[in-house]
Design a protein around this motif. Structure first.
Motif: not given
Length: 126
Positions: A39-51
């Motif tokens: 998250a800090a690196a901005g590597a998570l996509p805009a639409q998260t896969i976190v359930p």
């Protein structure tokens, strides 16, 4: 007897012979650290896969377990109980996060909020 199982999401679950399952503490630390770093690196996509916590099935169960463990760790680290983590609190509880504290502190206020600690805002602390 204890068994370890890798789930499709790369999560390690520890099973005992009586059928109970728990996320290993080391695996939990790695998951939280990886999520925060991504998250800090901005590597998570805009639409998260976190359930979401209300998601049914195994993904929802794992989300609730990880959220509970993260909440326990956050609350333990928050020594002054102000609802946020100072650099000193982070250094004492999570030394591996200290070097990149500024990246986690998205709003630059010198503290990590619950959302900054998690690396996403899908799970409310309640």
């Amino acid at each position: 007897m204890t068994y370890l199982t890798w789930l499709e999401d790369g999560v390690v679950v520890k099973h005992s012979s009586n059928g109970n399952a728990a996320l290993g503490e080391r695996a939990m630390k790695r998951i939280v650290a990886a999520a925060v770093l991504l998250a800090a690196a901005g590597a998570l996509p805009a639409q998260t896969i976190v359930p979401t916590l209300d998601q049914p099935g195994r993904k929802g169960d794992m989300a609730r377990l990880v959220q509970q463990k993260a909440k326990e760790k956050f609350d333990t680290a928050d020594r002054d109980k102000d609802g946020k983590l100072s650099q000193e609190e982070v250094a004492a509880a999570f030394p591996y996060m200290t070097e990149h504290f500024a990246k986690y502190d998205k709003d630059g206020d010198g503290f990590l909020s619950w959302e900054e600690f998690l690396g996403h805002n899908r799970w409310k602390k309640d």
